[in-house]
Scaffold this motif. Structure first.
Motif, short mmCIF file in Angstrom:
data_model
loop_
_atom_site.label_atom_id
_atom_site.label_comp_id
_atom_site.label_asym_id
_atom_site.label_seq_id
_atom_site.Cartn_x
_atom_site.Cartn_y
_atom_site.Cartn_z
N TYR A 68 7.33 -16.93 -12.80
CA TYR A 68 8.27 -16.87 -11.68
C TYR A 68 7.64 -17.28 -10.35
O TYR A 68 8.35 -17.38 -9.35
N TRP A 72 9.84 -21.14 -13.21
CA TRP A 72 10.78 -20.02 -13.35
C TRP A 72 11.66 -20.22 -14.57
O TRP A 72 12.12 -21.33 -14.86
N ILE A 242 9.63 -10.49 -6.61
CA ILE A 242 10.06 -11.56 -7.52
C ILE A 242 10.03 -11.08 -8.97
O ILE A 242 10.82 -11.52 -9.80
N SER A 246 13.55 -11.31 -10.86
CA SER A 246 13.60 -12.25 -11.99
C SER A 246 13.90 -11.55 -13.31
O SER A 246 14.60 -12.11 -14.17
N GLN A 433 13.73 -17.27 -5.49
CA GLN A 433 13.18 -17.53 -4.16
C GLN A 433 13.27 -19.02 -3.85
O GLN A 433 12.34 -19.65 -3.35
#
Length: 499
Positions: A68, A72, A242, A246, A433
């Motif tokens: 990520y 990603w 994150i 995620s 992001q």
């Protein structure tokens, strides 16, 4: 004499002496069968595009980038860890990845055998395990290594411990394995929660609530500990947000996407539930059996997760097979014994089941004779053409065959483009992001700012889903004005920028 040999073979196969089977023999049989069925696919570039993404994500982690952060994808980190470890040890090896995928299938089936043998006979358990290998390896895009293979292995291993042991330290171990399963594919939290609810009900009903709560606490500690371990590297890097976004927030947003609806899963759910209810009502399956109750609860949990996701892809069913095959095997065993005159037909049908594998064996042999290599598919041939003709590799955009990034040793043009379809999943952008807010904005950025020197597409197929008219109209017009088609390699289209 020939007829005598045939009768002796049919007498022993496929009906061996099950009572003398030990776990080593069973595992060897399961592993050999898994290897035979899956081996020809060791040389395919990809079977499902998701596997290509997992490999690319695993390579990024092996290079030192946490999932990520550089690239990603919508899966928890243990999926990528599986691939990262293999790549770190064996390098860029499709054979190593597919070999360990076969090992996972065999181990999952072995644990399924062990669970089934505690509920029924070794004979039923053996055939359930054998079909578990087949159903995890055939009928669709299951020959690659999918996240479902990994998460199901951890879950079945944890369930086996629950069937074998009944003290707190083993509940803790089960919690660790269930945590690994959920951190491989998040929807496995539903069967975990279903099991927890079942155990609470059982403890209350049997007036053993205190013992049950103690065991569940230890299981919960193991479960949370596993999840915390996946968060630790992000915490140490000061990037915990994150990790959370995620793993937990993005899947919820994805399940609410415009192409997902719980109604689409209803026909499948009705069939599975109908079979279970029929088996219980006809007393073919013993509802009073605690192990079968546990399996039913797990099946319900998996089905609920399918409803929440809003679709049932073929590889999703891997999560269901070990649990549904056991009651099916028990039900079939209640049918009248098969007449000896039909046994040759059974043998023939068993050999016909892996037809996809036979066709793939023919494919790799044909490819070897024609091109001098067993490795086949545009994921190999397109990068090979690019290298042989000294085309640009560092600024390249694979809209199809994106395993080509791994073969060439390069990265996608943006984090969003790790899996090409993620470009159109703008509901996920806030969790990546990503500075751009819409899919078209992302596509504009790739084509007009990054400006890939080479773009790879697939012949006879729209670059994006045919429902996404705006995306396809934009990229088709942009390619027409700014790129030229320089080669068609098998079904791969290679476009070069005019500038």
């Amino acid at each position: 004499m020939g007829k005598t040999i045939q009768r002796n073979v049919l007498k022993k196969f496929p009906f061996p002496n099950y009572k003398n089977l030990d776990w080593k023999t069973v595992f060897l049989i399961l592993f050999v069968v898994a290897l035979i069925i899956r081996f020809p696919f060791f040389f395919r570039d990809y079977v499902d595009r998701d596997e290509s993404t997992f490999i690319i994500m695993g390579q990024s982690w092996a290079n030192g980038f946490l999932p990520y952060t550089q690239l990603w994808d919508l899966k928890p980190p243990v999926t990528f860890l599986f691939f990262a470890i293999i790549i770190k040890i064996f390098g860029k090896s499709f054979i190593a990845i597919r070999f360990f995928g076969s090992l996972l299938v065999a181990l999952t089936s072995m644990f399924t055998y062990s669970i089934a043998s505690k509920i029924s006979s070794k004979k039923i358990a053996f055939w359930v395990a054998l079909f578990c290998v087949c159903f995890q390896s055939l009928f669709g895009s299951l020959q690659g290594v999918m996240s479902e293979h990994i998460c199901t292995f951890f879950f079945v291993a944890g369930l086996f411990i629950l069937f074998l042991k009944d003290d707190s330290k083993w509940y803790f171990t089960t919690g660790l394995l269930f945590g690994l399963s959920v951190m491989t594919k998040l929807n496995m939290v539903y069967p975990v929660l279903s099991l927890g609810i079942y155990f609470l009900w059982e403890g209350f009903y049997k007036k053993q609530l205190r013992t049950t709560l103690k065991n569940l606490v230890f299981m919960g500690i193991g479960f949370v500990f596993t999840i915390a371990l996946t968060a630790l590297p992000y915490y140490l890097q000061g990037n915990l947000q994150i990790w959370w976004a995620s793993i937990f927030e993005a899947p919820l947003a994805y399940s609410e996407g415009k192409f997902h609806s719980p109604l689409k899963t209803l026909p499948f759910l009705v069939i599975i539930l109908g079979l279970l209810v029929t088996g219980f009502r006809l007393k073919i399956i013993d509802w009073k059996s605690r192990p079968l109750q546990i399996l039913t609860v797990i099946i319900l949990g998996v089905l609920i997760s399918f409803m929440q996701t809003g679709k049932v892809n073929g590889h999703y069913l891997i999560q269901l097979y070990p649990f549904i095959l056991i009651p099916i095997g028990i039900a079939i065993s209640k049918l009248p014994e098969l007449s000896k005159k039909y046994r040759p037909i059974v043998v023939i049908l068993l050999f016909l089941i892996p037809m996809e594998s036979y066709l793939e064996y023919a494919n790799i042999i044909s490819n070897k004779l024609e091109k001098g290599t067993f490795f086949n598919g545009e994921g190999f041939t397109v990068p090979q053409y690019i290298l042989e003709n000294h085309l640009e590799t560092k600024n390249i955009f694979f809209t199809e065959y994106h395993i080509g990034y791994w073969v060439l040793g390069v990265s996608p043009p943006t984090k969003v483009a790790t899996h090409p379809s993620n470009i159109t999943r703008e509901e996920l952008f806030p969790y990546m992001q990503n500075p751009r807010e819409t899919g078209l904005e992302e596509l504009h950025y790739i084509m007009e700012i990054v400006k890939p020197k080479i773009l790879v597409a697939r012949e006879g197929k729209e670059i994006f889903d045919k429902k996404l008219l705006d995306f396809n109209a934009y990229i088709d017009n942009y390619l027409k004005d700014n790129y030229t088609l320089i080669a068609t390699v098998d079904r791969g289209l290679i476009y070069q920028r005019l500038e």
